[in-house]
Scaffold this motif. Structure first.
Motif, PDB file in Angstrom:
ATOM      1  N   PHE A  42     -72.982   2.728 -57.613  1.00 39.99           N
ATOM      2  CA  PHE A  42     -73.648   1.499 -57.925  1.00 39.99           C
ATOM      3  C   PHE A  42     -73.491   0.374 -56.970  1.00 39.99           C
ATOM      4  N   MET A  43     -72.580   0.432 -56.050  1.00 45.64           N
ATOM      5  CA  MET A  43     -72.287  -0.592 -54.975  1.00 45.64           C
ATOM      6  C   MET A  43     -73.142  -0.390 -53.918  1.00 45.64           C
ATOM      7  N   SER A  44     -73.703   0.790 -53.593  1.00 43.69           N
ATOM      8  CA  SER A  44     -74.540   1.002 -52.496  1.00 43.69           C
ATOM      9  C   SER A  44     -75.985   0.519 -53.195  1.00 43.69           C
ATOM     10  N   ILE A  45     -76.317   0.428 -54.440  1.00 45.51           N
ATOM     11  CA  ILE A  45     -77.428  -0.057 -55.116  1.00 45.51           C
ATOM     12  C   ILE A  45     -77.661  -1.383 -54.923  1.00 45.51           C
ATOM     13  N   THR A  46     -76.411  -2.035 -55.388  1.00 45.41           N
ATOM     14  CA  THR A  46     -76.367  -3.429 -55.430  1.00 45.41           C
ATOM     15  C   THR A  46     -76.384  -4.242 -54.075  1.00 45.41           C
ATOM     16  N   THR A  47     -75.864  -3.465 -53.067  1.00 47.55           N
ATOM     17  CA  THR A  47     -75.403  -3.973 -51.540  1.00 47.55           C
ATOM     18  C   THR A  47     -77.002  -3.904 -50.967  1.00 47.55           C
ATOM     19  N   ARG A  48     -77.903  -3.099 -51.362  1.00 45.08           N
ATOM     20  CA  ARG A  48     -79.246  -2.800 -50.707  1.00 45.08           C
ATOM     21  C   ARG A  48     -80.082  -4.083 -51.407  1.00 45.08           C
ATOM     22  N   ARG A  49     -79.775  -4.353 -52.653  1.00 45.73           N
ATOM     23  CA  ARG A  49     -80.312  -5.344 -53.547  1.00 45.73           C
ATOM     24  C   ARG A  49     -80.021  -6.775 -52.537  1.00 45.73           C
ATOM     25  N   ASN A  50     -79.084  -6.834 -52.210  1.00 45.08           N
ATOM     26  CA  ASN A  50     -78.569  -8.105 -51.800  1.00 45.08           C
ATOM     27  C   ASN A  50     -79.102  -8.319 -50.299  1.00 45.08           C
ATOM     28  N   LYS A  51     -79.297  -7.203 -49.741  1.00 46.40           N
ATOM     29  CA  LYS A  51     -79.845  -7.075 -48.350  1.00 46.40           C
ATOM     30  C   LYS A  51     -81.601  -7.446 -48.499  1.00 46.40           C
ATOM     31  N   ILE A  52     -81.802  -7.230 -49.626  1.00 44.52           N
ATOM     32  CA  ILE A  52     -83.748  -7.562 -49.870  1.00 44.52           C
ATOM     33  C   ILE A  52     -83.455  -9.157 -50.119  1.00 44.52           C
ATOM     34  N   ALA A  53     -82.775  -9.351 -51.283  1.00 43.20           N
ATOM     35  CA  ALA A  53     -82.978 -10.688 -51.767  1.00 43.20           C
ATOM     36  C   ALA A  53     -82.427 -11.854 -50.861  1.00 43.20           C
TER      37      ALA A  53
END
Length: 217
Positions: free
Chosen positions: A165-176
């Motif tokens: 889950f963290m790998s997904i949200t971390t990438r989201r934060n890099k995008i956002a």
């Protein structure tokens, strides 16, 4: 066999929001062969990634408020300890005593003030907030549920599921927050593909569904 999905407005909203993310992926895939010069097709995938994380973040909030309202209205001795010991301001207690509002309404209102604007994209924060409605180890239960659906072919634990889950949200934060730029570069973005984002969306759907089943047990 299809896994039954919760028949609640909260989970239906989550499914709708996730479907919107999938449509963004479809748009990117359809445009990819044409490579329009004025559009970066990969941005459709990035937008889908952000939308998918927003969908589960929103569901966590709405599911929390729904369950808090139900538990507070029951005033059951089986109410989770964190909710039973939840501190409410005196002025709200007085409003309940006057009959102006119900206890359930007061509790939900206070929970919304505390958690309504909080980001629920970190496993620890999710665990903390869901303790108001369950005393189960939600990540351990979800991991076990996913393993069961896979017929025992997987061996996820609470630790490995949190990492996923963290790998997904971390990438989201890099995008956002960082425009998905490569660290130290102001022009080059990290690569992203249709399979990447589809896998992330599927994982978000799987995790939310598993948690919903654990909460309903």
């Amino acid at each position: 066999m299809a896994i039954p999905r919760p028949n609640t407005s909260q989970f239906e909203a989550f499914t709708t929001n996730l479907a919107y993310a999938r449509k963004m992926v479809d748009a990117g895939r359809y445009l990819a062969p044409f490579q329009p010069g004025t559009v970066d097709v990969d941005d459709f995938y990035r937008a889908a990634w952000v939308q998918a994380v927003a969908a589960i973040d929103h569901w966590f909030h709405e599911e929390l408020f729904r369950r808090v309202a139900e538990l507070a209205a029951k005033d059951s001795p089986e109410m989770p300890l964190q909710l039973r010991n939840y501190e409410i301001p005196l002025h709200r207690v007085e409003a309940v005593q006057r009959g102006d509002v119900t206890l359930a309404d007061v509790v939900v209102e206070h929970v919304k003030e505390r958690w309504g604007n909080a980001s629920l994209q970190n496993p620890r924060a999710i665990s903390d907030v869901l303790r108001l409605v369950t005393e189960k180890n939600i990540w351990q239960g979800a991991a076990a549920q996913i393993n069961s659906w896979q017929g025992g072919r997987t061996a996820y634990t609470d630790k490995t599921l949190k990492a996923q889950f963290m790998s997904i949200t971390t990438r989201r934060n890099k995008i956002a927050h960082d425009a998905d730029l490569v660290a130290g570069d102001l022009k080059q973005r990290r690569p992203i593909t249709e399979p990447d984002v589809t896998d992330a969306i599927n994982w978000i759907d799987r995790i939310a569904l598993a948690m919903a089943h654990v909460l309903d047990e």
